[in-house]
Structure formats: C-alpha cells, structure tokens
Design an enzyme around this catalytic site. Sequence first.
Site, PDB file in Angstrom:
ATOM      1  N   TYR A 157      -1.973  -1.454   9.104  1.00  0.00           N
ATOM      2  CA  TYR A 157      -0.796  -1.965   8.442  1.00  0.00           C
ATOM      3  C   TYR A 157       0.097  -2.595   9.320  1.00  0.00           C
ATOM      4  O   TYR A 157       0.253  -2.471  10.415  1.00  0.00           O
ATOM      5  CB  TYR A 157       0.000  -0.994   7.618  1.00  0.00           C
ATOM      6  N   HIS A 170      -2.510  -3.530  -3.392  1.00  0.00           N
ATOM      7  CA  HIS A 170      -3.908  -3.298  -3.088  1.00  0.00           C
ATOM      8  C   HIS A 170      -4.730  -3.076  -4.255  1.00  0.00           C
ATOM      9  O   HIS A 170      -5.986  -3.746  -4.171  1.00  0.00           O
ATOM     10  CB  HIS A 170      -3.916  -1.762  -2.299  1.00  0.00           C
ATOM     11  N   HIS A 200       0.813  -1.115   0.044  1.00  0.00           N
ATOM     12  CA  HIS A 200       0.129  -0.069   0.019  1.00  0.00           C
ATOM     13  C   HIS A 200       0.956   1.310   0.006  1.00  0.00           C
ATOM     14  O   HIS A 200       2.008   1.205   0.374  1.00  0.00           O
ATOM     15  CB  HIS A 200      -0.848   0.006   1.410  1.00  0.00           C
ATOM     16  N   LYS A 207      -8.621   0.994  -6.666  1.00  0.00           N
ATOM     17  CA  LYS A 207      -8.043   1.909  -6.109  1.00  0.00           C
ATOM     18  C   LYS A 207      -6.454   1.927  -6.963  1.00  0.00           C
ATOM     19  O   LYS A 207      -6.279   1.123  -7.441  1.00  0.00           O
ATOM     20  CB  LYS A 207      -7.403   1.707  -4.763  1.00  0.00           C
ATOM     21  N   CYS A 248      -3.731   2.568  -5.405  1.00  0.00           N
ATOM     22  CA  CYS A 248      -2.990   2.128  -4.310  1.00  0.00           C
ATOM     23  C   CYS A 248      -2.303   0.653  -4.794  1.00  0.00           C
ATOM     24  O   CYS A 248      -3.129  -0.070  -5.275  1.00  0.00           O
ATOM     25  CB  CYS A 248      -3.624   2.131  -2.859  1.00  0.00           C
TER      26      CYS A 248
HETATM   27 ZN   LIG Z   1      -4.048   0.119  -0.064  1.00  0.00          ZN
END
Ligand SMILES: [Zn+2]
Length: 133
Positions: free
Chosen positions: A39, A115, A10, A121, A123
């Site tokens: 995380y 991710h 991420h 996303k 990310c």
């Molecule tokens: Zn992420």
Amino acid sequence: MRKIDKIILHCSATKEGQHITVDDINEWHKARGFAKIGYHHVIYIDGTVHKGRDESLIGAHCLGHNSTSVGVCYIGGLDEKGNPKDTRNKGQKEALVSLVKDIKSRYPNATVHGHNEFAAKACPCFDVKKEFR
Ligand SMILES: [Zn+2]
C-alpha cells in the site's frame, strides 16, 4: 511519472481496535514475497496517516490494477469474531476523506474504488461508491 487513474481503498483485515503499523504490514507483505508493503498510505486506528510504498512506485494491493493506481489501507475491517465490518472510527473516516482529497489534487482524473470492485473480497468493508462518488 506513472499514470494514475484509480485510488483503491483497502482495509488491513485486522480486528477492530487492534493497533497495526506500517512495519507490521511490511513484514506480512515481505513474507508474501513483495519487496515491501504493497500500500502507498496507511490510516492507523488513531486517525494518523502513514506512508507505505512511495507513490512513484507501483504498488502491490489489487491484482490487475497496480500499475495505474494508488493503494490506501485503513487499519481494521473485521469485528471481534473476524467477520467483515466497517470498523472505521470518526478519526479514520475524516483522515480518509482528506487523504483521498490530497491524492486527487495530484491526480485529478483518478476515480475512487473499493478493492471489492475488482476482487471477490469484502475489502474495504464499506460502500466506497456511496461515500466517494
Ligand atoms: Zn484490499
């Protein structure tokens, strides 16, 4: 011990050059209703690696995959206008490679993912497949 089959990468979705810490993310994630930072590891803009949630605990970083994964976040991911950008500097890239290697030494069957493979996303704002497979 829980079964780990994925390492999921991420970004913090913060602007390039902005110094963000585990404590900051802890506050954001608590505000979202998590017990603490979601995380397991965080890579600061100076390339140092910091511990988030303990690896033995299920994270909160990737819907549907938390129970069997380890979540890694580098600080950055946005340009100065707030658009997705791979902002990793040399130190962060090197730290990420050695951190992934270290995690894999503990979970040899784990595969490395972004991710964005599991959610719509940007990310982590770089092509994980190209760098880690
Ligand atoms: Zn992420």
